[in-house]
Design a protein around this motif. Sequence first.
Motif: not given
Length: 165
Positions: A91-100
């Motif tokens: 979930q943390k990785m997905q959130s970072e990807l969405q931010t990028k």
Amino acid sequence: MKKLSVLFAAVVMLFSVGMKAQKVASMDVAGVLSLMPEKKKADEQLDAYSKAKQAEMQKEAQPYQAIAQKYQEEAPTQTAEVNKKREAELQKMQSELQTKAAAVQKDVADKTDATYAPIEAKFNAAVDKVAKANGWDFIFDANSPSLIYKAGPDATALVKKELGL
């Protein structure tokens, strides 16, 4: 009833005398813009920029996808606690990807605005010059769904001529 119709006729006459006749023209905005070499070049540059940014995002998403697949395959053999930690990590990785991804979209939008600004300025200057030279008060886009009036002269050819197209 007769007095009312006479009053209505008088009001209509006052409005029609008081209003200035507006000179209106229509033009094919998309057609003119598509002929401008600057627009064609900008479209190509923006397409390449957008594709490069998409490739960059896909490259950054690959580790997430690999880890997600690994965790999914191993989930049945892991404890609930381990699976919960892995889920939090994903979930943390997905959130970072969405931010990028949001940052990439903003970059593409900013680049688009900056690239089209001088083209729009040149186009608007040509339209202003043609409208003033021909005494037109309004020029409507012939392709617009909110077109109110299209019986006036067509300014497309004159704007093309002004732009040297």
